[in-house]
Design a protein around this motif. Structure first.
Motif, PDB file in Angstrom:
ATOM      1  N   GLU A 169       0.843  -1.210   0.000  1.00  0.00           N
ATOM      2  CA  GLU A 169       0.000   0.000   0.000  1.00  0.00           C
ATOM      3  C   GLU A 169       0.869   1.247   0.000  1.00  0.00           C
ATOM      4  N   GLU A 226       0.944   4.140  -2.918  1.00  0.00           N
ATOM      5  CA  GLU A 226       0.803   5.593  -2.746  1.00  0.00           C
ATOM      6  C   GLU A 226       1.972   6.341  -3.385  1.00  0.00           C
ATOM      7  N   LYS A 230      -8.233   2.126  -7.200  1.00  0.00           N
ATOM      8  CA  LYS A 230      -7.095   1.749  -6.350  1.00  0.00           C
ATOM      9  C   LYS A 230      -6.851   0.252  -6.466  1.00  0.00           C
ATOM     10  N   LEU A 252      -5.050  -1.600  -4.134  1.00  0.00           N
ATOM     11  CA  LEU A 252      -5.212  -2.185  -2.794  1.00  0.00           C
ATOM     12  C   LEU A 252      -6.008  -1.200  -1.930  1.00  0.00           C
ATOM     13  N   LYS A 253      -6.865  -1.721  -1.100  1.00  0.00           N
ATOM     14  CA  LYS A 253      -7.689  -0.847  -0.263  1.00  0.00           C
ATOM     15  C   LYS A 253      -7.659  -1.288   1.190  1.00  0.00           C
ATOM     16  N   ARG A 304      -5.851  -2.566   3.373  1.00  0.00           N
ATOM     17  CA  ARG A 304      -5.331  -3.806   3.926  1.00  0.00           C
ATOM     18  C   ARG A 304      -4.563  -3.562   5.225  1.00  0.00           C
TER      19      ARG A 304
END
Lengths: 357, 357, 357, 357, 357
Positions: D189, D193, E3, E5-6, E8
């Protein structure tokens, strides 16, 4: 250009098996040709409705039903019902942008593949879907437009004592497949020549139009590959199939078609590799051209800029500039300029920027 | 350049097994050599027709029938009939652009592979198809032109007590395969040297011609790969084959050929990787050259443009320009120019644009 | 540079099993070391001929026969005969450019792999073929030049109560394999450091030499990969082998070697990925440099060219040019120039071309 | 930066199973924590020697032995001996740069995987090896430095009636694996970003630093992939394992971990694809910038160079230049210049070089 | 942008099966719709709590429970308990960024896939997770926001004598899958049009914005591929499944969905290939533009720089410059300049730099 997807959006939310014509040739008339033959006889008819479909049941003869034009949903529905075709199969026939596949149904095999055409007027590759249904004693071919391609088979059948007349429906299906795959070679030879011409052009006199041609070829290769690649598996399945619809004697002929498809795929891959290499050459020749342009500019500019400076100096209006009064000042200044130019030329010679590259 | 497809278009629409010569050497004469040998004896003959084909039936001797020139369809048809060859096999023999493959027929194995030649006059790679039919006591080789390559095998056979004389047709077939694969190494060594020379040239003095050479090599690698890659599977199938035509004792020899082919493929892949790397080097050296050219231009221009401007200012014809009247105005203007040039040079030095890069 | 193919051309047309030395170290003397040991004793000898080969038959001891120098075909032939080695195996031993492989023969296993050296004097990677023959109670290693590498094993054997002394020939073979694979790590660590140094250099001060270094590393990676990749399968076959020559207790040690090879391959792939990334960085930094050069040129030229034009205008010799007569004409022209320069500078500031990039 | 290989060179030539610490954290103290629990009780202790290892035999409780610091070879040797660990396993524990793997030993499973950390101070990705030994009623974790990560598991165990307390050693091992894989998502993650920020930056205002950031991210992706990819197979083997050490009820939990790893790998591949795309964008934006610079230079230069030439012509000092005497000559020359400039501007307008690009 | 990945990170260290909502639509209200039907009847209700879940047990009817909004953990927990769903399954439902997968649980199948939307306002592709639980007589769909997509199925069910009313829960599940996959085609047709427009734009008038559009499309393709690729395996498993929950009659319908997914994947790959080709075209057209700019600059500069030099020479103020006194000196100088310009133009003509490129 050959569209990759056609009219799929129309079917969103409809139940499976809904008949929607997805092609882009809406005005064609339906044309149905029936060719019945056995070793002795051969009869050809054109029919206008599907009421008489039941005659496919005659086990002594082989019947080839060829349907041109897929816009006539009612007729197709009749055909489907009297042959007991599954609604999903009917839907597949009308989805004219499918990848090649083979479905095995209880009483027949359904095979879809792509016929390739080189459209001379618009100068690009076109593909059309051929639907092939193989039954115990009949073969049905369905497609959107005239397939003049089939005329050669028809005349071979009519002409008499050939193998087709003696063999069953599976051998007729093989003959059709073989013709279509042989036609791929014709298309590929054409591409091969175009690629070699382009290669020749690239090395001798690259022009910006070359790039657009390269791009068109690459795009055509994508479509070719998409059309042919899955066919390999289809024919392989057909060849290995224990389906009673394919006789063992036809197997070795299908193996031959399979070998041809492998060679088609191989050739497409080689063409793709060559096109990649040619793009590199093109880009590099563009770079070389820029280098040459810059070299000319640099040589001219770096020789004359210092000279112009010298001329500028002696063009100044100062009251006291001793050189201006010298009797040979002018000639000395010219000599100075010649000296500077000479040094510059020597420098370029050392850098190997002069002469033929 | 080796064409990738040859004359496939001619066969469109013909029935399977139609004999059409697809090659590009139409004028060759047919030349048939028969070599019969067993442990004791060895007889060589040239024949002019295929009437005597039946003598292949002698189970005591091994017969090697070598056919040069494939344009004589009638003769080939006779040969095919007396050996009971399938029409599809005959068609394959005449399709001179095939990928290597192995077909198993009831009484013989059919194997096609590509012989590689480096054509010195036109300076490029050429390939030719070799058709190999392996029977219980005979080997038939068919190809388009003289294969001088086979002379070494022939003289080994004639010379007497070698393994070939004591072994059967399968060992003779292995000997032929081994020779052809060994010849690949000769071609590859040649390419290896060319690549190393080119690499040397790239680093020391890249010229635009280098790119064309690189492209030619890449293209030859595509053809090489296409010719050799499928052979791997062919030999592997042959080695694992339970066919009674291949004796177990020949298996370990075929395994050796297989190892060689793997090494050939490996080497081709390494060459391809190297050629890619060399293209990067070439493109980058072109960029570096452009940079150097631009640096020279920029240094000359940015030093002299401001100086020329100063000269231009003092070349103006205004009535009242106090500097022009100063006694040392001229020298002061020269000093100003020297100062500007000096600052510029310092700036370039800081940027590390001067001197040997 | 390590050649990819060596002397294959010499063997074209020779019968299989012909002994031809394909390497490039023709002058080495033959050196044969025999080390016999069991749990109690350990004897080392050097011999000058292969007459005494029969003593390998002693089933109580393990014998390690190490042969340095492969040019002595007569000696090797004797060795081959007394050990009953197949001619194809003998041929493989002399083909010093083989890819790693494992052949199973009735009484022994033949294994070939590549030893890697970093040649400090010529600053490049070298490879040498190691031939390993594993019998029931003997191990034979054959290679072209001194393998000092083996000294550590020899001293471990001589030093006494280690596992090797208690185990059989298969464990000795494992020890040799393990040493060679461990040596790969040493080579790889060295490359890892070179790559990191180069990466550091790239970011801080790229020079054209960097590209040649990158290319050399990429080429070494191609050779490394070619040398190691097939070894994976070799060891995997060895580990899974039911051959009575490999005891089960040695299996877990071979599994450990296998894990190491996987890690070596993994690391090579990572290095290749890194080198690709570094090439992108290098090419991009070259582009950036060109941009910077062009920016300097453009700024200088576009400021001074208009100024020079203004000076040129007032340097014209027309009779009637009112400005020339004005008392402050000169200063006004200078002011005009300053204004033009100012506007240009503002323009460049807006474009963010000035200052540290 | 995470090194890809660590200290392998030190082990060259040592016998297998030699204990050599290969890591780079030589000064850590050994810290051993023992957590024993069953459904009723839970005891935590720190120990200073491995003499008491035998208590792992209590079949009623699950024991988690956590070892921080791998430099204390003597202690590890004791541990290995009392647990009967194979020397090769001990060697693996100390080789801190291994790829994830699973080894099955008679009484326990040995599993090694990589923990990922984002080192905030040096702003790069770090990896550390976790060694996991799963026995019938114990789990041993060994690693180089403090794994604060495990604190959450420890407190979950101590806090009471959770599933872990009721389940066996295999479930505890699952919990540890799950935590480490969940931590991968945290790292990913974070990268996601960074990538999105960089993408934003690329489109709006690319700076040379962007390239270095892209390169760093690509490199981190190489390390991530190398760390995670082999874990997929490890967990898959663990899940399918019939090993009595893994209960069937734990299987579905391991399947869940497996799904997570697949998603991690998928995400890494997507990130790699995105980074490639971003590099293209960056390189192309650099080209566009060069184009813009060149356009400005070309516009200014091609407008003013002809004007300066005109001014130069009328600045010549020929005695007889009629235009110079004309009354409006000056104004006519200015008009001529304006005309030239106008034509140039029209030309550029036609080329669409003016205005916002 | 979708997105990858959300949320996690939120779950790090929690025990497995912990319910944490990982999506980004926190404010949606829960909306539960129950549709019960058999061949005769069809009842639709909205419910506000999961107390009545037990009625799913009626084996005569098929129940479709549709849940909009996944933020209400308490309600979901109730649902999970009354349906006896495993905590890991519940966790999967709330992890809204999963790759498509199929889990088989004792009493039901759990299937997760991604619905695709083209968000018109923000002009990018969005994905949403659909969770599908298939029981013996019920289907549960759970997702984050309104799926208006399902309205067409609902009205087909309500409208009466369709196949769905007569078939079981598995056919209902197929209908939902088919709808979602058909929707992929709608999205792909949209992309196909965008790509063709962009291609057209590229060839006729490339603008820098094109690159950003290309990048957006490439990125969307990455997301599309990630969403669709794993679904292939999911449907394939479902089709081959012997699970009593999937009736054989539904199998051929699932085969049809499978064929569609293959075609979707094929089309995505073709689009990716096309986008790569387009990037090459774009980059090359940027290079061509630079070449053209440089050509204009070079032509103007190399013509006028020598002319300006000549003018400069005759603008020098030497006292003795004979040419200046000649009566036709001025005209001769102009003639000289014209000559130089003419030579230059001839040179450029030879280089083919003039005229339409």
């Amino acid at each position: 250009m050959a569209k990759i997807l056609k009219g799929r959006a129309k079917k969103l939310g409809l139940p499976p098996g809904s008949l929607v014509y997805a092609g882009d040739k809406p005005d064609r008339k339906l044309k149905v040709t029936i060719l019945e033959f056995d070793e002795q006889e051969c009869r050809e008819r054109e029919v206008s409705s599907f009421a008489e479909c039941l005659m496919l049941d005659n086990p002594q003869t082989v019947t080839w039903l060829n349907v041109d034009g897929l816009q006539h949903l009612e007729d197709l529905k009749n055909l489907g019902e009297c042959l007991n075709l599954h609604p999903l199969l009917m839907e597949d026939i009308l989805s004219t942008d499918q990848r090649p596949k083979l479905d095995e149904w209880p009483n027949h095999l359904y095979l879809t593949l792509r016929m390739l055409f080189y459209n001379e007027t618009s100068d690009h590759l076109d593909t059309e879907q051929l639907n092939l249904i193989i039954g115990s004693n009949y073969v049905i071919t369905l497609h959107e437009s005239d397939a003049d391609l089939f005329d050669t088979i028809r005349s071979r059948i009519k002409s008499g004592q050939t193998r087709i007349r003696k063999s069953g429906a599976d051998y007729l299906a093989y003959t059709i497949l073989d013709l279509i795959v042989d036609n791929y070679f014709v298309i590929l030879e054409r591409f091969g020549e175009t690629i070699e011409d382009l290669e020749e052009e690239l090395v001798t006199r690259p022009v910006p139009g070359t790039l657009a041609d390269l791009h068109k070829l690459k795009r055509d290769m994508i479509i070719l590959r998409k059309s042919v690649w899955p066919l390999r598996e289809v024919i392989s399945k057909l060849e290995r199939r224990e389906s009673p619809l394919i006789k063992e004697s036809t197997g070795i002929y299908l193996k031959d078609v399979y070998d041809h498809i492998i060679q088609v795929i191989d050739t497409i891959e080689s063409f793709r590799d060559m096109l990649s290499g040619m793009l590199d050459i093109y880009l590099s020749s563009v770079s070389n051209k820029l280098n040459e342009i810059m070299k000319v500019l640099t040589i001219i500019a770096t020789i004359f800029i210092p000279l112009t400076f010298v001329a500028g100096v002696y063009g100044m209006n100062f009251k006291y500039m001793p050189e201006l009064q010298w009797h040979y000042g002018y000639y000395m200044s010219l000599a100075l300029m010649a000296l500077i130019a000479g040094i510059m030329l020597l420098f370029f010679k050392k850098k190997k920027w002069l002469g033929r590259k």
